[in-house]
Design an enzyme around this catalytic site. Structure first.
Site, PDB file in Angstrom:
ATOM      1  N   SER A  40       0.828  -1.205   0.000  1.00  0.00           N
ATOM      2  CA  SER A  40       0.000   0.000   0.000  1.00  0.00           C
ATOM      3  C   SER A  40       0.861   1.254   0.000  1.00  0.00           C
ATOM      4  CB  SER A  40      -0.931  -0.014   1.212  1.00  0.00           C
ATOM      5  OG  SER A  40      -1.725   1.158   1.253  1.00  0.00           O
ATOM      6  N   GLN A  59       2.350  11.641   2.463  1.00  0.00           N
ATOM      7  CA  GLN A  59       2.090  10.245   2.102  1.00  0.00           C
ATOM      8  C   GLN A  59       1.080   9.612   3.051  1.00  0.00           C
ATOM      9  OE1 GLN A  59       5.985   8.510   2.238  1.00  0.00           O
ATOM     10  NE2 GLN A  59       6.650   9.457   0.317  1.00  0.00           N
ATOM     11  N   VAL A  62      -2.459  10.665   2.378  1.00  0.00           N
ATOM     12  CA  VAL A  62      -3.037   9.952   1.234  1.00  0.00           C
ATOM     13  C   VAL A  62      -3.393   8.529   1.634  1.00  0.00           C
ATOM     14  CG1 VAL A  62      -2.521   9.029  -1.072  1.00  0.00           C
ATOM     15  CG2 VAL A  62      -1.869  11.376  -0.489  1.00  0.00           C
ATOM     16  N   HIS A  63      -2.512   7.894   2.382  1.00  0.00           N
ATOM     17  CA  HIS A  63      -2.760   6.529   2.845  1.00  0.00           C
ATOM     18  C   HIS A  63      -3.987   6.472   3.743  1.00  0.00           C
ATOM     19  CE1 HIS A  63      -1.846   2.862   5.319  1.00  0.00           C
ATOM     20  NE2 HIS A  63      -1.569   2.393   4.128  1.00  0.00           N
ATOM     21  N   ALA A  64      -4.138   7.458   4.606  1.00  0.00           N
ATOM     22  CA  ALA A  64      -5.250   7.459   5.575  1.00  0.00           C
ATOM     23  C   ALA A  64      -6.589   7.775   4.923  1.00  0.00           C
ATOM     24  CB  ALA A  64      -4.971   8.458   6.693  1.00  0.00           C
TER      25      ALA A  64
END
Length: 243
Positions: A40, A59, A62-64
């Protein structure tokens, strides 16, 4: 979601409290989970620059959120974009308290990679809220500030705009958190509260990580705070050197 939301019934196959606590702690630990997490983040790094400490926060945002465009909504208050990340990392290394606004954010803070005490504000200041009519979250922030809890702490607000506004008042009054992470969400005062917090933290030299717009939330605030923990872990291992 809190631990109580997923507590098993009596006939559950989960054996004991220790098993449950291990399950409830956020973050990948098994081989399969680690592979998913790493894949991911590899995909996120294809979408977000990977050059600075501030990029790591972008980053994680965006991941969250699952939204590559969110990287453009993150804001950093300090002399440089990296300053609040450095300040937050040093606070983790110094085992400073992590103070969240509500239970959901508290539940999202990882229990691994740090020895910081973690506590929530909500549940304090009930008398003040009842007496004045202000929100419980605002009253809880003011009460903890009266106790001196926020000085030198990692102050995290993921849900309540009124908590962000109360924290801004506290900073104007002389309180100095080590760093502020504030992503309150909603259509009423959310964007305005973060804007005011940016203005106040900037004028009083308090490093802060916030975002613009209506979006945000508890998961985002916890994720950004956890990234400070991850940076601190990388500092300990020698993978990252702080300026």
């Amino acid at each position: 979601m809190t631990a109580d939301d997923i507590r098993p019934d009596d006939d559950s196959e989960v054996g004991n409290a220790g098993d449950f606590e291990q399950y409830a702690d956020l973050g990948a630990t098994t081989e399969n989970a680690m592979e998913i997490a790493e894949t991911s983040m590899d995909r996120v790094r294809e979408l977000v620059p990977d050059e600075t400490l501030a990029d790591r926060i972008r980053q994680k945002s965006v991941h969250a959120t699952g939204d590559p465009e969110f990287q453009h909504l993150v804001r950093f208050t300090g002399a440089t974009e990296d300053e609040p990340v450095v300040a937050g990392t040093r606070a983790v290394l110094d085992e400073r308290p992590i103070v969240t606004d509500i239970t959901m954010v508290e539940a999202g803070i990882t229990g691994r990679g740090h020895d910081c005490p973690v506590q929530k504000a909500i549940g304090n200041g009930a008398d003040l809220a009842a007496r004045t009519g202000m929100t419980r979250t605002a009253a809880s922030v003011l009460e903890l500030d009266r106790q001196g809890v926020y000085d030198g702490a990692i102050a995290v607000i993921g849900n309540a705009p009124t908590a962000a506004l109360a924290l801004a008042d506290c900073i104007e009054g002389g309180t100095r958190p080590a760093v502020v992470v504030a992503t309150p969400v909603g259509f009423v005062k959310a964007a305005e509260s973060r804007k005011r917090l940016r203005r106040v933290t900037d004028s009083h030299d308090v490093p802060a990580i916030t975002n613009v717009g209506r979006r945000g939330g508890s998961g985002l605030a916890a994720g950004l705070t956890n990234e400070l923990v991850h940076v601190a872990s990388d500092v300990r291992s020698g993978e990252v050197e702080l300026p």
